[in-house]
Design a protein around this motif. Sequence first.
Motif, PDB file in Angstrom:
ATOM      1  N   ARG A 133      -2.559   2.029   6.853  1.00  0.00           N
ATOM      2  CA  ARG A 133      -1.205   1.663   6.442  1.00  0.00           C
ATOM      3  C   ARG A 133      -0.627   2.679   5.456  1.00  0.00           C
ATOM      4  NH1 ARG A 133      -3.254  -3.904   6.094  1.00  0.00           N
ATOM      5  NH2 ARG A 133      -3.536  -3.577   3.857  1.00  0.00           N
ATOM      6  N   VAL A 134      -1.437   3.055   4.471  1.00  0.00           N
ATOM      7  CA  VAL A 134      -0.950   3.992   3.447  1.00  0.00           C
ATOM      8  C   VAL A 134      -0.649   5.350   4.072  1.00  0.00           C
ATOM      9  CG1 VAL A 134      -1.514   5.205   1.312  1.00  0.00           C
ATOM     10  CG2 VAL A 134      -2.121   2.798   1.566  1.00  0.00           C
ATOM     11  N   MET A 135      -1.527   5.810   4.946  1.00  0.00           N
ATOM     12  CA  MET A 135      -1.296   7.105   5.581  1.00  0.00           C
ATOM     13  C   MET A 135      -0.076   7.066   6.487  1.00  0.00           C
ATOM     14  SD  MET A 135      -3.285   9.352   4.384  1.00  0.00           S
ATOM     15  CE  MET A 135      -3.025  10.647   5.608  1.00  0.00           C
ATOM     16  N   SER A 136       0.165   5.946   7.165  1.00  0.00           N
ATOM     17  CA  SER A 136       1.372   5.823   7.985  1.00  0.00           C
ATOM     18  C   SER A 136       2.615   5.928   7.120  1.00  0.00           C
ATOM     19  CB  SER A 136       1.370   4.480   8.728  1.00  0.00           C
ATOM     20  OG  SER A 136       0.346   4.450   9.693  1.00  0.00           O
ATOM     21  N   MET A 137       2.589   5.270   5.979  1.00  0.00           N
ATOM     22  CA  MET A 137       3.719   5.333   5.055  1.00  0.00           C
ATOM     23  C   MET A 137       3.965   6.762   4.597  1.00  0.00           C
ATOM     24  SD  MET A 137       4.059   3.420   1.364  1.00  0.00           S
ATOM     25  CE  MET A 137       5.514   3.655   0.306  1.00  0.00           C
ATOM     26  N   LEU A 138       2.905   7.447   4.189  1.00  0.00           N
ATOM     27  CA  LEU A 138       3.050   8.812   3.676  1.00  0.00           C
ATOM     28  C   LEU A 138       3.504   9.781   4.763  1.00  0.00           C
ATOM     29  CD1 LEU A 138      -0.058   9.037   1.308  1.00  0.00           C
ATOM     30  CD2 LEU A 138       2.343   8.713   0.674  1.00  0.00           C
ATOM     31  N   PRO A 169       2.850 -16.042  -5.219  1.00  0.00           N
ATOM     32  CA  PRO A 169       2.137 -16.448  -4.005  1.00  0.00           C
ATOM     33  C   PRO A 169       0.839 -17.172  -4.334  1.00  0.00           C
ATOM     34  CG  PRO A 169       1.706 -14.148  -4.465  1.00  0.00           C
ATOM     35  CD  PRO A 169       2.721 -14.605  -5.494  1.00  0.00           C
ATOM     36  N   ALA A 170       0.311 -17.897  -3.361  1.00  0.00           N
ATOM     37  CA  ALA A 170      -0.959 -18.598  -3.549  1.00  0.00           C
ATOM     38  C   ALA A 170      -2.112 -17.622  -3.682  1.00  0.00           C
ATOM     39  CB  ALA A 170      -1.198 -19.544  -2.376  1.00  0.00           C
ATOM     40  N   SER A 171      -2.004 -16.467  -3.037  1.00  0.00           N
ATOM     41  CA  SER A 171      -3.013 -15.415  -3.144  1.00  0.00           C
ATOM     42  C   SER A 171      -2.324 -14.067  -3.016  1.00  0.00           C
ATOM     43  CB  SER A 171      -4.082 -15.555  -2.047  1.00  0.00           C
ATOM     44  OG  SER A 171      -3.512 -15.307  -0.774  1.00  0.00           O
ATOM     45  N   ALA A 172      -2.959 -13.023  -3.530  1.00  0.00           N
ATOM     46  CA  ALA A 172      -2.338 -11.698  -3.517  1.00  0.00           C
ATOM     47  C   ALA A 172      -2.093 -11.193  -2.106  1.00  0.00           C
ATOM     48  CB  ALA A 172      -3.217 -10.713  -4.292  1.00  0.00           C
ATOM     49  N   SER A 173      -2.920 -11.611  -1.149  1.00  0.00           N
ATOM     50  CA  SER A 173      -2.737 -11.135   0.224  1.00  0.00           C
ATOM     51  C   SER A 173      -1.412 -11.606   0.826  1.00  0.00           C
ATOM     52  CB  SER A 173      -3.906 -11.595   1.107  1.00  0.00           C
ATOM     53  OG  SER A 173      -3.976 -13.001   1.159  1.00  0.00           O
ATOM     54  N   LEU A 206       0.520  -2.429  -0.328  1.00  0.00           N
ATOM     55  CA  LEU A 206      -0.419  -2.098   0.743  1.00  0.00           C
ATOM     56  C   LEU A 206      -1.870  -2.142   0.278  1.00  0.00           C
ATOM     57  CD1 LEU A 206       1.409   0.923   2.432  1.00  0.00           C
ATOM     58  CD2 LEU A 206       1.610  -1.522   2.946  1.00  0.00           C
ATOM     59  N   PHE A 207      -2.088  -2.138  -1.022  1.00  0.00           N
ATOM     60  CA  PHE A 207      -3.443  -2.108  -1.571  1.00  0.00           C
ATOM     61  C   PHE A 207      -3.956  -3.480  -2.004  1.00  0.00           C
ATOM     62  CE2 PHE A 207      -2.225   2.338  -2.089  1.00  0.00           C
ATOM     63  CZ  PHE A 207      -3.395   3.018  -1.756  1.00  0.00           C
ATOM     64  N   VAL A 208      -3.167  -4.547  -1.838  1.00  0.00           N
ATOM     65  CA  VAL A 208      -3.586  -5.820  -2.426  1.00  0.00           C
ATOM     66  C   VAL A 208      -4.855  -6.383  -1.796  1.00  0.00           C
ATOM     67  CG1 VAL A 208      -1.291  -6.462  -3.229  1.00  0.00           C
ATOM     68  CG2 VAL A 208      -2.028  -7.192  -0.951  1.00  0.00           C
ATOM     69  N   ASP A 209      -5.153  -6.041  -0.543  1.00  0.00           N
ATOM     70  CA  ASP A 209      -6.389  -6.521   0.090  1.00  0.00           C
ATOM     71  C   ASP A 209      -7.286  -5.348   0.471  1.00  0.00           C
ATOM     72  OD1 ASP A 209      -4.943  -5.439   2.165  1.00  0.00           O
ATOM     73  OD2 ASP A 209      -5.388  -7.044   3.589  1.00  0.00           O
ATOM     74  N   SER A 210      -7.258  -4.300  -0.349  1.00  0.00           N
ATOM     75  CA  SER A 210      -7.946  -3.050   0.012  1.00  0.00           C
ATOM     76  C   SER A 210      -9.446  -3.093  -0.184  1.00  0.00           C
ATOM     77  CB  SER A 210      -7.374  -1.889  -0.806  1.00  0.00           C
ATOM     78  OG  SER A 210      -7.615  -2.070  -2.192  1.00  0.00           O
ATOM     79  N   GLY A 211      -9.952  -4.136  -0.863  1.00  0.00           N
ATOM     80  CA  GLY A 211     -11.381  -4.179  -1.138  1.00  0.00           C
ATOM     81  C   GLY A 211     -11.757  -3.232  -2.258  1.00  0.00           C
ATOM     82  N   ASP A 229       3.238  -7.992 -12.382  1.00  0.00           N
ATOM     83  CA  ASP A 229       2.741  -6.634 -12.173  1.00  0.00           C
ATOM     84  C   ASP A 229       1.226  -6.545 -12.320  1.00  0.00           C
ATOM     85  OD1 ASP A 229       5.409  -6.120 -12.057  1.00  0.00           O
ATOM     86  OD2 ASP A 229       5.493  -4.911 -13.884  1.00  0.00           O
ATOM     87  N   TYR A 230       0.660  -7.386 -13.167  1.00  0.00           N
ATOM     88  CA  TYR A 230      -0.768  -7.256 -13.466  1.00  0.00           C
ATOM     89  C   TYR A 230      -1.638  -7.536 -12.247  1.00  0.00           C
ATOM     90  CZ  TYR A 230      -5.045  -7.296 -16.145  1.00  0.00           C
ATOM     91  OH  TYR A 230      -6.296  -7.002 -16.622  1.00  0.00           O
ATOM     92  N   ILE A 231      -1.098  -8.249 -11.265  1.00  0.00           N
ATOM     93  CA  ILE A 231      -1.848  -8.504 -10.036  1.00  0.00           C
ATOM     94  C   ILE A 231      -2.286  -7.190  -9.403  1.00  0.00           C
ATOM     95  CG2 ILE A 231      -1.620  -9.324  -7.654  1.00  0.00           C
ATOM     96  CD1 ILE A 231       0.095 -11.601  -8.766  1.00  0.00           C
ATOM     97  N   PHE A 232      -1.391  -6.190  -9.423  1.00  0.00           N
ATOM     98  CA  PHE A 232      -1.714  -4.913  -8.792  1.00  0.00           C
ATOM     99  C   PHE A 232      -2.677  -4.105  -9.641  1.00  0.00           C
ATOM    100  CE2 PHE A 232       2.497  -5.873  -6.927  1.00  0.00           C
ATOM    101  CZ  PHE A 232       2.039  -6.127  -5.646  1.00  0.00           C
ATOM    102  N   ARG A 233      -2.661  -4.313 -10.945  1.00  0.00           N
ATOM    103  CA  ARG A 233      -3.567  -3.604 -11.831  1.00  0.00           C
ATOM    104  C   ARG A 233      -5.011  -4.029 -11.574  1.00  0.00           C
ATOM    105  NH1 ARG A 233      -2.626   0.868 -15.186  1.00  0.00           N
ATOM    106  NH2 ARG A 233      -4.443   1.083 -16.503  1.00  0.00           N
ATOM    107  N   THR A 234      -5.207  -5.325 -11.285  1.00  0.00           N
ATOM    108  CA  THR A 234      -6.549  -5.858 -11.162  1.00  0.00           C
ATOM    109  C   THR A 234      -7.064  -5.874  -9.740  1.00  0.00           C
ATOM    110  OG1 THR A 234      -5.551  -8.065 -11.112  1.00  0.00           O
ATOM    111  CG2 THR A 234      -6.369  -7.296 -13.216  1.00  0.00           C
ATOM    112  N   ASN A 235      -6.224  -5.462  -8.762  1.00  0.00           N
ATOM    113  CA  ASN A 235      -6.666  -5.333  -7.380  1.00  0.00           C
ATOM    114  C   ASN A 235      -7.252  -6.629  -6.840  1.00  0.00           C
ATOM    115  OD1 ASN A 235      -6.890  -3.666  -5.082  1.00  0.00           O
ATOM    116  ND2 ASN A 235      -9.085  -3.462  -5.416  1.00  0.00           N
TER     117      ASN A 235
END
Length: 256
Positions: free
Chosen positions: A156-161, A18-22, A139-144, A246-252
């Motif tokens: 979103r995360v709590m809804s999933m859980l 994607p052009a951006s992680a979001s 769900l965490f890619v734009d979590s800040g 995968d590294y995209i998620f590692r670096t948030n």
Amino acid sequence: MENLSGNPVESHKGDVLPASASAYLDPHYWDDRFSHEEHYEWFKDYSHFRHLILDHINPASSVLELGCGNSQLCEGLYGDGITELTCIDLSPVAVEKMKQRLISKGYKDIQVLEADMLDLPFANGSFDVVIEKGTMDVLFVDSGDPWNPRVETVDRVMSMLRQIHRVLKTHGTFISITFGQPHFRRPFFSNSEFTWSTEWRTFGDGFHYFFYILKKGHRMSESAECTERIDMPSISPYHDELDSEDYIFRTNIDDA
């Protein structure tokens, strides 16, 4: 079709990134991606954590896989005798292609459905095991700030859980395979709404992927949970194992 290195098959990486992680939060991105990409394994393929899976799933287990995409996880489970499998994905393109792939390989018992993991279309207590691999990470890619994620991310995360907890049987197990380290996942998993206990294992070379096991109806005191010590190695972005999406998620990464 399988690529054990975790890279896309029959697709150039530039065609799917994607052009951006979001963009990972945009359903249209996934429809477009799955229309071109035949197979991709987030966070390693089944062979890397099979020994962990089989400690918690047996042939009699009813299993729900969230966000199946074009992974071959369900095929690995089926090959180990776990045949009561339901796979869901939000993308109708992924669902149709998965159905056709499984039929072509003779896996006619596996159900594949279009469904939203934030609003699961199953009755309470439907499954012995719910498993996700990399799906929650989206769900965490734009979590800040990972220490203080945005309200929208928390919701979103709590809804999933909540949905996972609801569809698990009384003593069911939720398995989460993720880059998310315990200090970031524990506030969610240990929320007082849930009756599950939380533990984890790790796998991977050079750095760790996390394999969380949450057992419903077995909640321990907070001080007794998540006690495994993890000595995290330093991370080099040039490590061979990081040569993937995968590294995209590692670096948030986010759009900021």
